[in-house]
Design a protein around this motif. Structure first.
Motif, PDB file in Angstrom:
ATOM      1  N   SER A  66      40.441   8.141  11.258  1.00 11.08           N
ATOM      2  CA  SER A  66      40.114   8.385  12.739  1.00 11.08           C
ATOM      3  C   SER A  66      39.170   7.806  13.258  1.00 11.08           C
ATOM      4  CB  SER A  66      40.338  10.077  12.856  1.00 11.08           C
ATOM      5  OG  SER A  66      39.015  10.535  12.169  1.00 11.08           O
ATOM      6  N   ALA A  67      38.249   7.285  12.902  1.00 13.58           N
ATOM      7  CA  ALA A  67      37.226   6.582  13.333  1.00 13.58           C
ATOM      8  C   ALA A  67      37.324   5.547  14.350  1.00 13.58           C
ATOM      9  CB  ALA A  67      35.812   6.275  12.296  1.00 13.58           C
ATOM     10  N   ARG A  68      36.664   5.467  15.301  1.00 11.77           N
ATOM     11  CA  ARG A  68      36.634   4.349  16.089  1.00 11.77           C
ATOM     12  C   ARG A  68      35.629   3.256  16.239  1.00 11.77           C
ATOM     13  NH1 ARG A  68      40.833   6.111  15.344  1.00 11.77           N
ATOM     14  NH2 ARG A  68      42.214   7.100  16.758  1.00 11.77           N
ATOM     15  N   ILE A  69      34.918   3.212  14.964  1.00 13.77           N
ATOM     16  CA  ILE A  69      33.781   2.335  14.756  1.00 13.77           C
ATOM     17  C   ILE A  69      34.285   1.651  13.675  1.00 13.77           C
ATOM     18  CG2 ILE A  69      32.030   3.678  15.724  1.00 13.77           C
ATOM     19  CD1 ILE A  69      31.101   4.152  12.992  1.00 13.77           C
ATOM     20  N   HIS A  70      33.726   0.226  13.500  1.00 12.78           N
ATOM     21  CA  HIS A  70      33.960  -0.756  12.605  1.00 12.78           C
ATOM     22  C   HIS A  70      33.538  -0.147  11.132  1.00 12.78           C
ATOM     23  CE1 HIS A  70      34.733  -4.800  10.667  1.00 12.78           C
ATOM     24  NE2 HIS A  70      33.603  -4.527  10.181  1.00 12.78           N
ATOM     25  N   MET A  71      34.080  -0.434  10.418  1.00 14.30           N
ATOM     26  CA  MET A  71      33.612   0.093   8.781  1.00 14.30           C
ATOM     27  C   MET A  71      33.291  -1.361   8.109  1.00 14.30           C
ATOM     28  SD  MET A  71      36.123   3.318   8.114  1.00 14.30           S
ATOM     29  CE  MET A  71      37.683   2.334   8.650  1.00 14.30           C
ATOM     30  N   ASP A  72      32.118  -1.472   7.562  1.00 17.36           N
ATOM     31  CA  ASP A  72      31.885  -2.684   6.747  1.00 17.36           C
ATOM     32  C   ASP A  72      32.397  -2.437   5.413  1.00 17.36           C
ATOM     33  OD1 ASP A  72      30.468  -4.476   8.631  1.00 17.36           O
ATOM     34  OD2 ASP A  72      29.179  -2.662   8.903  1.00 17.36           O
ATOM     35  N   TYR A  73      32.494  -1.033   4.994  1.00 14.55           N
ATOM     36  CA  TYR A  73      32.897  -0.908   3.649  1.00 14.55           C
ATOM     37  C   TYR A  73      33.467   0.464   3.581  1.00 14.55           C
ATOM     38  CZ  TYR A  73      32.864  -1.087  -1.565  1.00 14.55           C
ATOM     39  OH  TYR A  73      33.034  -1.112  -2.806  1.00 14.55           O
ATOM     40  N   ALA A  74      34.722   0.518   3.199  1.00 16.58           N
ATOM     41  CA  ALA A  74      35.480   1.976   3.166  1.00 16.58           C
ATOM     42  C   ALA A  74      35.844   2.288   1.737  1.00 16.58           C
ATOM     43  CB  ALA A  74      36.721   1.904   3.777  1.00 16.58           C
ATOM     44  N   LEU A  75      35.139   3.170   1.168  1.00 15.68           N
ATOM     45  CA  LEU A  75      34.843   3.649  -0.272  1.00 15.68           C
ATOM     46  C   LEU A  75      36.042   4.966   0.001  1.00 15.68           C
ATOM     47  CD1 LEU A  75      34.293   3.512  -3.087  1.00 15.68           C
ATOM     48  CD2 LEU A  75      32.374   5.180  -2.575  1.00 15.68           C
ATOM     49  N   ILE A  76      37.016   4.770  -0.963  1.00 20.39           N
ATOM     50  CA  ILE A  76      38.157   5.829  -0.866  1.00 20.39           C
ATOM     51  C   ILE A  76      37.936   6.822  -2.181  1.00 20.39           C
ATOM     52  CG2 ILE A  76      40.515   6.463  -0.510  1.00 20.39           C
ATOM     53  CD1 ILE A  76      39.212   5.000   1.866  1.00 20.39           C
ATOM     54  N   VAL A  77      37.737   7.965  -1.898  1.00 23.88           N
ATOM     55  CA  VAL A  77      37.567   8.981  -3.188  1.00 23.88           C
ATOM     56  C   VAL A  77      38.811   9.523  -3.315  1.00 23.88           C
ATOM     57  CG1 VAL A  77      36.266  10.859  -4.085  1.00 23.88           C
ATOM     58  CG2 VAL A  77      34.973   9.199  -2.316  1.00 23.88           C
ATOM     59  N   VAL A  78      39.275   9.623  -4.511  1.00 25.12           N
ATOM     60  CA  VAL A  78      40.561  10.281  -5.106  1.00 25.12           C
ATOM     61  C   VAL A  78      40.031  11.037  -6.383  1.00 25.12           C
ATOM     62  CG1 VAL A  78      42.766   9.782  -5.891  1.00 25.12           C
ATOM     63  CG2 VAL A  78      41.958   8.124  -4.316  1.00 25.12           C
ATOM     64  N   ASP A  79      40.645  12.457  -6.186  1.00 29.68           N
ATOM     65  CA  ASP A  79      40.597  13.246  -7.402  1.00 29.68           C
ATOM     66  C   ASP A  79      41.389  12.858  -8.295  1.00 29.68           C
ATOM     67  OD1 ASP A  79      41.560  15.820  -8.925  1.00 29.68           O
ATOM     68  OD2 ASP A  79      39.451  16.245  -8.072  1.00 29.68           O
ATOM     69  N   ALA A  80      40.973  12.521  -9.602  1.00 32.93           N
ATOM     70  CA  ALA A  80      41.689  12.125 -10.660  1.00 32.93           C
ATOM     71  C   ALA A  80      42.821  12.995 -11.406  1.00 32.93           C
ATOM     72  CB  ALA A  80      40.712  11.425 -11.865  1.00 32.93           C
ATOM     73  N   ARG A  81      42.725  14.309 -11.217  1.00 35.69           N
ATOM     74  CA  ARG A  81      43.532  15.033 -11.549  1.00 35.69           C
ATOM     75  C   ARG A  81      44.617  15.610 -10.594  1.00 35.69           C
ATOM     76  NH1 ARG A  81      43.207  19.397 -15.261  1.00 35.69           N
ATOM     77  NH2 ARG A  81      41.211  18.777 -16.060  1.00 35.69           N
ATOM     78  N   LEU A 120      37.451   5.130  -5.492  1.00 35.10           N
ATOM     79  CA  LEU A 120      36.858   5.734  -6.503  1.00 35.10           C
ATOM     80  C   LEU A 120      37.213   6.919  -7.085  1.00 35.10           C
ATOM     81  CD1 LEU A 120      33.881   5.852  -7.956  1.00 35.10           C
ATOM     82  CD2 LEU A 120      33.150   7.485  -5.943  1.00 35.10           C
ATOM     83  N   THR A 121      37.761   6.864  -8.413  1.00 34.25           N
ATOM     84  CA  THR A 121      38.155   8.335  -9.148  1.00 34.25           C
ATOM     85  C   THR A 121      37.246   9.107  -9.413  1.00 34.25           C
ATOM     86  OG1 THR A 121      38.440   7.297 -10.960  1.00 34.25           O
ATOM     87  CG2 THR A 121      40.403   6.672  -9.855  1.00 34.25           C
ATOM     88  N   ILE A 122      37.522  10.406  -9.196  1.00 35.07           N
ATOM     89  CA  ILE A 122      36.541  11.374  -9.480  1.00 35.07           C
ATOM     90  C   ILE A 122      37.116  12.451 -10.446  1.00 35.07           C
ATOM     91  CG2 ILE A 122      35.179  13.380  -8.582  1.00 35.07           C
ATOM     92  CD1 ILE A 122      34.094  11.177  -7.621  1.00 35.07           C
ATOM     93  N   GLY A 123      36.366  12.602 -11.596  1.00 39.78           N
ATOM     94  CA  GLY A 123      36.930  13.424 -12.509  1.00 39.78           C
ATOM     95  C   GLY A 123      37.722  12.667 -13.890  1.00 39.78           C
ATOM     96  N   GLU A 124      38.250  13.641 -14.399  1.00 35.84           N
ATOM     97  CA  GLU A 124      39.439  13.256 -15.633  1.00 35.84           C
ATOM     98  C   GLU A 124      40.766  13.663 -15.155  1.00 35.84           C
ATOM     99  OE1 GLU A 124      38.381  11.819 -18.247  1.00 35.84           O
ATOM    100  OE2 GLU A 124      35.993  12.281 -18.104  1.00 35.84           O
ATOM    101  N   GLY A 125      41.808  12.821 -15.832  1.00 35.16           N
ATOM    102  CA  GLY A 125      43.253  12.959 -15.512  1.00 35.16           C
ATOM    103  C   GLY A 125      43.850  11.803 -14.906  1.00 35.16           C
ATOM    104  N   ASP A 126      45.231  11.816 -14.905  1.00 35.37           N
ATOM    105  CA  ASP A 126      45.987  10.698 -14.659  1.00 35.37           C
ATOM    106  C   ASP A 126      46.790  10.923 -13.255  1.00 35.37           C
ATOM    107  OD1 ASP A 126      47.817  12.458 -15.273  1.00 35.37           O
ATOM    108  OD2 ASP A 126      48.612  11.477 -16.978  1.00 35.37           O
ATOM    109  N   GLY A 127      46.193  11.847 -12.526  1.00 34.24           N
ATOM    110  CA  GLY A 127      46.730  12.224 -11.148  1.00 34.24           C
ATOM    111  C   GLY A 127      46.646  11.101 -10.192  1.00 34.24           C
ATOM    112  N   ALA A 128      45.439  10.119 -10.550  1.00 35.88           N
ATOM    113  CA  ALA A 128      45.259   9.192  -9.451  1.00 35.88           C
ATOM    114  C   ALA A 128      45.950   7.626  -9.909  1.00 35.88           C
ATOM    115  CB  ALA A 128      43.815   8.834  -9.443  1.00 35.88           C
ATOM    116  N   ALA A 129      46.796   7.767 -10.898  1.00 30.60           N
ATOM    117  CA  ALA A 129      47.201   6.553 -11.718  1.00 30.60           C
ATOM    118  C   ALA A 129      48.089   5.703 -10.655  1.00 30.60           C
ATOM    119  CB  ALA A 129      48.366   6.804 -12.813  1.00 30.60           C
ATOM    120  N   ARG A 130      48.820   6.474  -9.661  1.00 32.09           N
ATOM    121  CA  ARG A 130      49.568   5.734  -8.552  1.00 32.09           C
ATOM    122  C   ARG A 130      48.508   4.933  -7.676  1.00 32.09           C
ATOM    123  NH1 ARG A 130      52.845   8.491  -3.865  1.00 32.09           N
ATOM    124  NH2 ARG A 130      53.453   6.618  -2.583  1.00 32.09           N
TER     125      ARG A 130
END
Length: 347
Positions: free
Chosen positions: A149-164, A193-203
């Protein structure tokens, strides 16, 4: 749309009839969200902007990641500042968070946690907030959320995903936890960036790899000195993913004899305090909670602060699997910002 622990449990299970019944609404929501991401004007600011966001609603561990990246930015002789929308905050204009006077009710709990590490501005207007951080002397902006939703330019977008939990049932709101279709979101992501243990983020990992997006891993770990081995504890949490907190306690050797979930960002009441003390008494256990819940209590009423004094808290930090990862993220954000400025000069 509610988020976090208020999200329907079926969002985090295999798609069932509820997800499919809501599919037409999810399709419409996803189409609008995609259009907004593609067409939104992205204002540029005179500082590198690193966004730490996620693909779904709910707790993924962004706050500890933001803090770890701010520490790395400082190690690289930068002056980072956090840009946050807050939760339930009462300020429409950009507000510089003051740890001495602000409460979670006014600015949100996460901004108070972030403000212990670097300046924080809370506002729904990201551009105005970024300008305020620059006025405060910051030269590196870390945006907590706002990826879609941000309306400013992002130089780097790091997406955090729970691994479980991953993407849950993979459906877009309201049939699932996705904020927009995965392909559309990955279009604007720099890295996963995956966080934690698990294979939920495999997709997500597979799709990101095919799209040429790098994937890193991290874990949310308690700070030293927790001393919970063998202790009987009654745990409670008002965060996006309380089960993650309870699992951490068990991994540390605590005997978790009772738990109590509250909605994310919950404003605790006198009745809550009485119920929790009764719960602990019934099980002969001590009460333990998260750092985020504690900051809401310690910045609250006299009753809340008195109750907080009886609790154990579990502070945590993000630890990257590869020590070089945070440094690389900061460097790449800086490089992207330099390239952006060169293009501005050449145009």
């Amino acid at each position: 749309m509610s988020t976090g622990s208020e999200a329907p449990p079926f969002w985090w299970e295999k798609p069932d009839w509820r997800a499919w019944a809501l599919a037409p609404f999810s399709l419409a929501y996803g189409a609008v969200a995609s259009w907004r991401m593609r067409k939104a004007p992205r204002q540029e600011v005179m500082a590198p902007v690193l966004c730490v966001g996620n693909l779904t609603v709910g707790g993924e561990g962004k706050t500890p990641v933001c803090i770890a990246l701010a520490h790395e930015a400082k190690r690289q002789n930068l002056k980072p500042g956090f840009l946050s929308r807050g939760f339930g905050g009462s300020f429409s204009a950009p507000h510089f968070v003051d740890l001495e006077h602000d409460t979670a009710r006014h600015v949100g709990d996460e901004p108070l946690l972030l403000a212990r590490h670097a300046p924080v501005v809370v506002t729904p207007d990201r551009l105005a907030g970024a300008m305020r951080l620059l006025q405060e002397g910051c030269n590196f902006i870390i945006m907590d959320d706002g990826f879609q939703s941000a309306r400013i330019h992002m130089d780097y977008a790091l997406i955090v995903v729970d691994a479980r939990r991953g993407l849950g049932n993979g459906h877009v709101i309201p049939g699932g936890p996705m904020r927009a279709p995965l392909v559309e979101q990955l279009r604007f992501a720099t890295a996963i960036l995956t966080i934690g243990e698990g294979d939920g983020a495999a997709r997500v990992v597979r799709r990101a790899s095919r799209a040429g997006r790098p994937v890193a891993a991290a874990h949310i770990r308690p700070l030293e000195g927790h001393d919970l081995v063998g202790r009987r504890v009654a745990a409670f949490a008002g965060i996006g993913n309380p089960q993650k907190f309870y699992r951490t306690l068990e991994e540390l050797g605590a005997e978790v004899v009772a738990t109590r979930d509250f909605p994310d960002h919950h404003a605790f009441s006198h009745e809550d305090f009485a119920d929790l003390e009764e719960l602990a008494g019934e099980h002969g256990a001590e009460l333990v909670t998260t750092e985020k819940d504690m900051v809401r209590l310690t910045s609250g009423t006299a009753d809340a602060r008195e109750f907080a004094a009886k609790l154990r808290v579990l502070p945590v930090e993000a630890r990257f699997e590869t020590n070089e990862t945070p440094a690389a993220i900061i460097r790449e954000t800086m490089n992207a910002a330099r390239q952006r400025k060169l293009k501005q000069r050449g145009s």
